[in-house]
Design a protein around this motif. Structure first.
Motif, PDB file in Angstrom:
ATOM      1  N   UNK A  49      40.970 -18.419  36.904  1.00  0.00           N
ATOM      2  CA  UNK A  49      40.608 -19.695  36.715  1.00  0.00           C
ATOM      3  C   UNK A  49      39.112 -19.921  36.721  1.00  0.00           C
ATOM      4  N   UNK A  50      38.562 -20.472  35.753  1.00  0.00           N
ATOM      5  CA  UNK A  50      37.061 -21.051  35.954  1.00  0.00           C
ATOM      6  C   UNK A  50      36.997 -22.565  35.793  1.00  0.00           C
ATOM      7  N   UNK A  51      35.882 -22.806  36.500  1.00  0.00           N
ATOM      8  CA  UNK A  51      35.738 -24.438  36.692  1.00  0.00           C
ATOM      9  C   UNK A  51      35.335 -25.092  35.446  1.00  0.00           C
ATOM     10  N   UNK A  52      35.001 -24.491  34.247  1.00  0.00           N
ATOM     11  CA  UNK A  52      34.990 -25.089  32.735  1.00  0.00           C
ATOM     12  C   UNK A  52      34.671 -23.920  31.984  1.00  0.00           C
ATOM     13  N   UNK A  53      34.711 -24.145  30.581  1.00  0.00           N
ATOM     14  CA  UNK A  53      34.664 -23.256  29.625  1.00  0.00           C
ATOM     15  C   UNK A  53      33.184 -22.533  29.585  1.00  0.00           C
ATOM     16  N   UNK A  54      32.168 -23.446  30.030  1.00  0.00           N
ATOM     17  CA  UNK A  54      31.001 -22.881  30.001  1.00  0.00           C
ATOM     18  C   UNK A  54      30.700 -21.749  31.339  1.00  0.00           C
ATOM     19  N   UNK A  55      31.319 -21.957  32.359  1.00  0.00           N
ATOM     20  CA  UNK A  55      31.119 -21.062  33.208  1.00  0.00           C
ATOM     21  C   UNK A  55      31.978 -19.709  33.138  1.00  0.00           C
ATOM     22  N   UNK A  56      33.150 -19.864  32.357  1.00  0.00           N
ATOM     23  CA  UNK A  56      33.707 -18.637  31.832  1.00  0.00           C
ATOM     24  C   UNK A  56      32.726 -17.776  30.719  1.00  0.00           C
ATOM     25  N   UNK A  57      32.262 -18.574  29.701  1.00  0.00           N
ATOM     26  CA  UNK A  57      31.445 -17.909  28.915  1.00  0.00           C
ATOM     27  C   UNK A  57      30.289 -17.437  29.202  1.00  0.00           C
ATOM     28  N   UNK A  58      29.575 -17.827  30.335  1.00  0.00           N
ATOM     29  CA  UNK A  58      28.533 -17.341  30.827  1.00  0.00           C
ATOM     30  C   UNK A  58      28.710 -15.978  31.593  1.00  0.00           C
ATOM     31  N   UNK A  59      29.871 -15.488  31.897  1.00  0.00           N
ATOM     32  CA  UNK A  59      30.067 -14.110  32.471  1.00  0.00           C
ATOM     33  C   UNK A  59      31.047 -13.267  31.288  1.00  0.00           C
ATOM     34  N   UNK A  60      31.156 -13.917  30.011  1.00  0.00           N
ATOM     35  CA  UNK A  60      31.520 -13.219  28.916  1.00  0.00           C
ATOM     36  C   UNK A  60      33.082 -13.198  28.867  1.00  0.00           C
ATOM     37  N   UNK A  61      33.635 -14.156  29.605  1.00  0.00           N
ATOM     38  CA  UNK A  61      35.135 -14.053  29.309  1.00  0.00           C
ATOM     39  C   UNK A  61      35.674 -15.346  28.414  1.00  0.00           C
TER      40      UNK A  61
END
Length: 72
Positions: A49-61
Motif C-alpha cells: 500500500x502506498x499513500x497515493x498514486x504519485x508515491x507509487x509512481x516515483x518508485x516505479x510501481x
C-alpha cells in the motif's frame, strides 16, 4: 489562496503523470519527484500500500487498485 493551492496540486499531479512505470513490479530508487501529501491510498502491483498514486509512481510501481491492499 485557494487558487495557489489548486495550482500547486495540478503541478504535482502533472509531474506524476509523466513517470515511466515498468511491468516488472520491483521498486526502483526514488526518482526525486515531488508528490503531494494527500493520503489517498492505492495498492501497488507488488502488494504494498502506498499513500497515493504519485508515491507509487516515483518508485516505479504500477497501481492495481484504489484503497489499501487486501491482506491474503
Amino acid at each position: 489562496m485557494k487558487r495557489i493551492l489548486a495550482s500547486l496540486l495540478i503541478i504535482a499531479l502533472a509531474g506524476c503523470q509523466k513517470e515511466e512505470i515498468t511491468n516488472d513490479c520491483v521498486e526502483k530508487p526514488d526518482n526525486g519527484t515531488a508528490c503531494y501529501t494527500l493520503y489517498d491510498p492505492v495498492c501497488g502491483c507488488n502488494g504494498k500500500t502506498y499513500g497515493n498514486a504519485c508515491e507509487a509512481g516515483r518508485v516505479g510501481i504500477a497501481v492495481v487498485s484504489k484503497g489499501e491492499c487486501k491482506s491474503k
